[in-house]
Design an enzyme around this catalytic site. Structure first.
Site, short mmCIF file in Angstrom:
data_model
loop_
_atom_site.label_atom_id
_atom_site.label_comp_id
_atom_site.label_asym_id
_atom_site.label_seq_id
_atom_site.Cartn_x
_atom_site.Cartn_y
_atom_site.Cartn_z
N HIS A 187 71.03 95.05 108.02
CA HIS A 187 70.79 93.63 107.77
C HIS A 187 69.35 93.37 107.33
O HIS A 187 69.10 92.67 106.34
CB HIS A 187 71.10 92.83 109.04
N ARG A 233 83.58 76.97 128.90
CA ARG A 233 83.00 76.01 127.96
C ARG A 233 81.47 76.07 127.92
O ARG A 233 80.80 75.09 127.57
CB ARG A 233 83.47 74.58 128.27
N GLU A 265 69.98 72.74 112.04
CA GLU A 265 69.86 72.84 110.59
C GLU A 265 70.41 71.61 109.88
O GLU A 265 71.07 71.70 108.84
CB GLU A 265 70.58 74.10 110.09
N ARG A 290 65.23 74.12 109.11
CA ARG A 290 65.63 75.41 109.66
C ARG A 290 66.22 76.32 108.59
O ARG A 290 66.18 77.55 108.72
CB ARG A 290 66.63 75.21 110.81
N LYS A 326 59.03 80.65 114.46
CA LYS A 326 60.44 80.27 114.55
C LYS A 326 60.64 79.16 115.57
O LYS A 326 61.42 78.23 115.34
CB LYS A 326 61.31 81.47 114.89
N HIS A 378 72.95 88.82 102.26
CA HIS A 378 74.31 88.85 102.79
C HIS A 378 75.31 89.28 101.71
O HIS A 378 76.30 89.97 102.01
CB HIS A 378 74.70 87.47 103.33
N LYS A 386 71.33 80.69 117.52
CA LYS A 386 72.44 80.96 116.61
C LYS A 386 73.21 82.19 117.11
O LYS A 386 72.62 83.26 117.27
CB LYS A 386 71.96 81.20 115.18
N ASN A 441 66.33 81.19 106.40
CA ASN A 441 67.31 82.01 105.70
C ASN A 441 66.75 82.62 104.42
O ASN A 441 67.52 83.16 103.61
CB ASN A 441 68.56 81.18 105.36
N GLU A 473 61.93 90.76 108.75
CA GLU A 473 61.95 89.41 109.31
C GLU A 473 60.54 88.96 109.71
O GLU A 473 60.26 87.77 109.78
CB GLU A 473 62.89 89.35 110.51
N HIS A 486 68.32 85.66 102.73
CA HIS A 486 69.62 85.94 103.33
C HIS A 486 70.80 85.71 102.38
O HIS A 486 71.82 86.38 102.50
CB HIS A 486 69.80 85.09 104.60
#
Length: 369
Positions: free
Chosen positions: A267, A121, A237, A242, A227, A253, A143, A246, A185, A249
């Protein structure tokens, strides 16, 4: 050594940036490793370049390292390798208060971090990013995710590392294409809210890509600081802040999905082209002047990154690309917010975008020279 604090409530940590950190990893990791053994997850390419120095450094601190070496590439961010990694960590006897090491680029960092979030966990993990993209973006902020048949990064968890060690020397072992992809980035932070940093990219980005040590360290430290500030203010987010990270993106994506999440479009290349599209779509919406948008496109192209969809040679239309966007993580009550720009350094979250209009825009971009 540059040390950037990431002040997450309840889970603060540091990003340490310095040439030679991987060869000195043992002394930095020692406070976070209980006992005499640590589990390290990496890929075959990174292992060939960095297993020896990292293993020796850990050994110098009386830490025995056990290694899981996975195939390199985006396909490793999958259910199959998530299960393999989690099972292996359990076989190593990893406990909740232990920390495992992710040595590699964004794929290894995301996969290992997600596995660490589940084992017992949640156990600790240390990020040792070896690509520019991972050093300036994916290793920071917690993330973690895998890809699925529905899309990229749709199954994952927020799980912060306990330490990030970013060694610019790792970039010397990268193919130039990987470094260029990571550079997208870096540029992103200038476009979000720091026009002066975008100016720096235009002036010094070429030196970074050519391997200049000072330019590399400045870019990494500046990007991580940007960041860290955003993530500390909006870790999960929930405030919309936040989401600015993106930028590029949503378009990117969709392009990655259409090209099969393959080496056809890395990417970072997707993000680069996505930022150009976000700028040009902002012009279409009357938000941004065309001169600024083409300034973005010109810098992306000058960095050796794709700046036009037509260069990808895809056999699809705008509707096919927007269909991929319906799986975007930002979907909210059937509406997809878009990151658009009012100018360089003026990104915002728009919640009134019509996907049919986006499809029409993309149809025009698909035939742009």
């Amino acid at each position: 050594m540059a040390v950037i604090p990431v002040n997450i409530a309840g889970a603060p940590y540091e990003v340490r940036i310095e040439a030679g950190l991987l060869a000195a990893a043992g002394k930095h990791c020692r406070p976070f490793i209980r006992g005499s053994k640590v589990a390290v997850v990496t890929d075959e390419h990174v292992a060939a370049a960095w297993r020896g120095p990292v293993e020796a450094s850990l050994g110098a601190e009386s830490i025995r390292s056990e290694w899981l070496v996975l195939p390199a590439g985006e396909a490793t961010k999958s259910w199959e390798f998530l299960a393999k990694t989690a099972d292996w960590l359990l076989e190593q006897g990893v406990e909740r208060k232990d920390s495992v090491i992710a040595l590699g680029g964004g794929v290894i960092g995301d996969l290992t971090g997600f596995a660490a979030s589940m084992v017992k966990r949640g156990c600790g993990f240390i990020q040792m990013p070896t690509t520019l993209l991972a050093q300036v973006d994916s290793s920071v902020g917690g993330k973690t995710a895998i890809n699925t048949s529905a899309g990229k990064n749709l199954v994952g968890a927020f799980h912060q590392p306990v330490l990030v060690l970013a060694d610019p020397l790792a970039l010397d072992t990268l193919p130039p294409r990987e470094t260029r992809a990571g550079y997208a980035e870096v540029v992103k932070y200038g476009l979000i809210d720091d026009a002066a940093f975008f100016d720096w990219c235009e002036a010094d980005g070429a030196a970074l890509l050519a391997g200049d040590a000072s330019a590399r360290e400045h870019a990494i430290a500046s990007s991580v600081a940007a960041k860290a500030r955003i993530v500390a203010a909006d870790e999960k987010e929930t405030l919309g802040l936040r989401a600015l990270l993106n930028l590029g993106h949503t378009f990117g994506h969709a392009l990655e999905a259409e090209t099969g999440f393959s080496d056809r479009l890395l990417h970072g290349e997707g993000v680069a082209l996505g930022m150009v599209l976000a700028a040009r779509y902002s012009v279409r919406r009357g938000l941004m002047n065309g001169q600024d948008a083409e300034r973005v496109a010109a810098h992306i192209a000058a960095a050796g990154l794709p700046s036009a969809i037509s260069a990808l040679g895809m056999d699809c239309d705008g509707a096919a690309l927007t269909a991929h966007m319906l799986h975007d993580k930002k979907m909210d009550a059937g509406t997809l917010p878009f990151l658009l720009m009012r100018g360089i350094g003026q990104t915002f979250l728009a919640k009134d975008v019509d996907l049919a209009d986006v499809a029409a825009f993309l149809d025009a971009e698909l035939v742009r020279g």
